[in-house]
Design an enzyme around this catalytic site. Structure first.
Site, PDB file in Angstrom:
ATOM      1  CB  THR A 191      -0.907  -0.018   1.252  1.00  0.00           C
ATOM      2  OG1 THR A 191      -1.593  -1.273   1.290  1.00  0.00           O
ATOM      3  CG2 THR A 191      -1.921   1.121   1.216  1.00  0.00           C
ATOM      4  CG  HIS A 224      -7.935  -1.883  10.559  1.00  0.00           C
ATOM      5  ND1 HIS A 224      -9.061  -1.189  10.968  1.00  0.00           N
ATOM      6  CD2 HIS A 224      -8.153  -2.183   9.265  1.00  0.00           C
ATOM      7  CE1 HIS A 224      -9.912  -1.085   9.955  1.00  0.00           C
ATOM      8  NE2 HIS A 224      -9.394  -1.693   8.913  1.00  0.00           N
TER       9      HIS A 224
END
Ligand SMILES: Cc1cc2nc3c(=O)[nH]c(=O)nc-3n(C[C@H](O)[C@H](O)[C@H](O)COP(=O)(O)OP(=O)(O)OC[C@H]3O[C@@H](n4cnc5c(N)ncnc54)[C@H](O)[C@@H]3O)c2cc1C
Ligand SMILES: *[C@@H]1O[C@H](CO)[C@@H](O)[C@H](O)[C@H]1NC(C)=O
Ligand SMILES: CC(=O)N[C@H]1CO[C@H](CO)[C@@H](O)[C@@H]1O
Length: 638
Positions: free
Chosen positions: A73, A575
């Site tokens: 990412t 997360h």
């Protein structure tokens, strides 16, 4: 029954195979990536050390200005931004392959098929004491774009208080103020182009307008959200058309997503590593090779990395003239640091790894959002389960139809990321807190990032999961309310199992080991129960259907009973964060406010692991924002 299910899954799989083959012909996939043996040199080449130390200007293949470890990412952002400057060259080394042409990484509704397959690191936690000793699945996408190519595509940026807290935690270090929301917001806007959708009017003043990442409301909306929003309002949660602004984030809203107007996933590979960027002469990307170690010289300067395609394959070295940038994500970044001799000296000596730098914070402070899903049966017509996780032949045919629609028009249920609405709420105190407290006083500890910041997120989906979608949920029309502890006080660790880089690290999130986290989660379950018993949601739930997978009875149980169910079912919110946090050394920091690793030279970390505290929201946007800011910091330094 089980034959039915098998038939359904077989039909579903066949439909996907046919559909995605057709899709493959419509998507370009051949792109110039390098394999390990085309870059660098075998480590047994004796000359490597001297070459790497020499400040030479050759633009050869065994030395680059910047070597980025991981192509995930954050890394895709850096690869793009750093090579905007033609005077630097950059190498990215990614363990997985390109996500182009990988259907599960492009078609929104089938993203979970990437999990526990070739493009997944397929991690599991250690047995969790707070979860009845269960080992929990931790998917981490192993592909270009990293988890942005395999995640649930929900767009959210946390709240301004999160970033103000980040800045404060730097205690006045150089550059600290730049992380406060006032300064950092420009990076959250820089990456985004918000594409308005005619059906979802919302304010756009604070949304990005020129960034590479397209966001919007192009995911399939089945309509459950139309009932959910007024239900939230009825119990005092305001409807806000856009929770992602400077004004804060208590309220309920439609979920915006990283899905473009053609119904395709917007990963950072798709948005930042475009064919034009990949064609830049100063960028090279290696796929299918794992970095096993960062190499240091005697002055504790990172001089390059070692990488290999497989455990027993040849190992290569590539030099970094300016910096090695670690972007391997919140699990692999601390793992690689430890393998390279950077971390708590006691952890390193356990595996006889020579200490380059004793750094107690590496792999500590692991934070993740802990999640509890409760499921309820909807009246016919509201659920999208038949398109996404079919459990009989009829449902599988619906799915085949949805695939056809997707291939022809790029619309329909295959553009779904399931969640329709998200609400950010405080349940530890305040008015709603008291409603769901079951007579208990306010939760003692306020771990939110600031006054008015949320402690719980509630999401609603016209679908239900077992084991992250890997087991059939055999109820005809299910829905799920997902509740998430946004600011857990349970903190865990990532440590090495051995000194072998091919061994998976030990992941211990220590879920639900604090009273705070359990109190918040119990309250959130009561909140879910209250929502399902409030109009208009109440009327579209079938309150009479009883089934062991359904939860309508849960909210009326005692706290102790709810706790027990939570411990047996809570799972990751995907997360993981903070394992190389940005903070002063004495506070367990691993990087400074310019993201440079404390105590060594030439090494920066840019990914979700540098968050000083986990944001009160989803982590993709903040991670992209961190990478955008990091690119500017690096450009300033060279
Ligand atoms: C199933 C799932 C659903 C999620 N849903 C959402 C959502 O809806 N919204 C949201 O905002 N966030 C979501 N997230 C979280 C979000 O995607 C991540 O927090 C974020 O993408 C992390 O980015 P990163 O750059 O830190 O790491 P990553 O994107 O994981 O990148 C790390 C990269 O490094 C590579 N790598 C690792 N080790 C090595 C090595 N030794 N050598 C070479 N390469 C290596 C990996 O293969 C990977 O490509 C979700 C995550 C998952 C897994
Ligand atoms: C819980 O629900 C979320 C959707 O909100 C889903 O993504 C997740 O996979 C579910 N968790 C489990 C353990 O099935
Ligand atoms: C939560 C919140 O305050 N949202 C605000 C987002 O911004 C718009 C204006 O840009 C406001 O109208 C919303 O109330």
């Amino acid at each position: 029954m089980s034959t039915n299910v098998n038939t359904a899954l077989a039909v579903g799989a066949a439909a996907i195979a046919v559909g995605t083959t057709a899709y493959a012909f419509s998507s370009k996939s051949s792109r110039p990536f390098y394999s390990a043996n085309e870059i660098g040199r075998p480590v047994d080449d004796v000359s490597r050390k001297s070459t790497a130390n020499k400040k030479s200007s050759i633009q050869g293949d065994d030395e680059f200005d910047f070597v980025i470890v991981g192509g995930g990412t954050a890394a895709m952002v850096l690869a793009n931004r750093l090579t905007e400057r033609s005077d630097v060259n950059v190498l990215v080394i990614e363990a997985g392959k390109s996500s182009r042409g990988v259907h599960a990484a492009q078609i929104p509704a089938i993203f979970f098929m990437l999990q526990r397959a070739a493009s997944d690191w397929s991690y599991w936690t250690t047995p969790q004491k707070g979860c009845h000793n269960r080992e929990l699945a931790w998917t981490r996408t192993k592909i270009l774009g990293g988890c942005s190519s395999g995640n649930a595509m929900m767009f959210n940026l946390g709240v301004p208080q999160d970033y103000d807290e980040w800045a404060k935690l730097q205690k006045g270090a150089e550059g600290a103020e730049g992380w406060a929301y006032k300064g950092f917001q420009k990076y959250l806007q820089k990456f985004e182009t918000f594409v308005p959708h005619p059906d979802v009017p919302c304010p756009t003043e604070e949304r990005g307008k020129t960034g590479p990442v397209k966001t919007g409301y192009f995911g399939y909306f089945a309509g459950l959200g139309r009932a959910f929003i007024p239900t939230c309002e009825a119990i005092g949660i305001p409807h806000v058309p856009d929770v992602n602004t400077s004004k804060g984030a208590i309220g309920v809203t439609r979920v915006a997503s990283y899905i473009d107007s053609k119904g395709r996933r917007v990963s950072t590979e798709n948005s930042y590593l475009t064919p034009e960027v990949l064609a830049r002469p100063n960028l090279k990307v290696v796929c299918g090779a794992q970095v096993t170690k960062i190499c240091f010289n005697d002055a504790k300067r990172a001089i390059g990395v070692e990488f290999a395609e497989k455990k027993d394959g040849p190992v290569f070295f590539v030099g970094a003239r300016n910096e090695v940038i670690l972007s391997a994500g919140a699990i692999n970044t601390p793992q690689i640091l430890l393998l390279s001799g950077i971390g708590p000296a006691s952890d390193l000596s356990k595996h006889s790894i020579p200490v380059v730098q004793h750094l107690p914070g590496v792999g500590r402070n692991l934070a993740d959002h802990i999640v509890f899903n409760s499921s309820f049966p909807l009246r016919p017509g509201y659920s999208i389960k038949r398109y996404m996780i079919p459990t009989n032949a009829g449902e599988a045919l619906s799915m085949a139809g949805a695939i056809a629609q997707y291939l022809i028009k790029g619309t329909g249920p295959m553009t779904s990321h399931a969640q329709e609405c998200m609400a950010f709420v405080r349940v530890g105190d305040g008015e709603i807190g008291r409603k769901v407290a079951g007579g208990q006083p306010d939760v003692d500890e306020d771990s939110t990032s600031g006054k008015g910041a949320p402690d719980v997120e509630v999401m609603v989906a016209p679908l239900a999961w077992r084991d992250h979608g890997h087991k059939p949920f055999d109820v005809p029309e299910p829905m799920t309310i997902t509740t998430t502890v946004l600011r857990p006080t349970s903190k865990g660790t990532v440590t090495l199992k051995s000194a072998d880089p091919w061994d998976k690290p030990l992941i211990d999130p220590c879920y639900l080991t604090t009273k705070h986290d359990m109190e918040i989660l119990v309250r959130s379950v009561r909140l879910a129960y209250q929502l399902t018993n409030t109009e208009p949601l109440k009327s579209i739930i079938d309150h009479d259907l009883k089934h062991p997978l359904l939860d309508h009875a849960l909210g009326s149980k005692s706290n102790a009973e709810i706790e027990d169910v939570i411990r047996s079912r809570a799972e990751t919110g995907y997360h993981p964060s903070c394992t190389a946090r940005m903070a002063p050394l004495e506070d367990g920091g691993v990087v400074d406010a310019r993201l440079r690793v404390h105590g060594v030279q030439g090494l920066r970390i840019v990914d979700a692991s540098v968050q000083p505290e986990i944001v009160s929201g989803h982590t993709t946007g903040p991670t992209i924002g961190i990478a955008e800011k990091a690119a500017d910091l690096i450009k300033e330094d060279y």
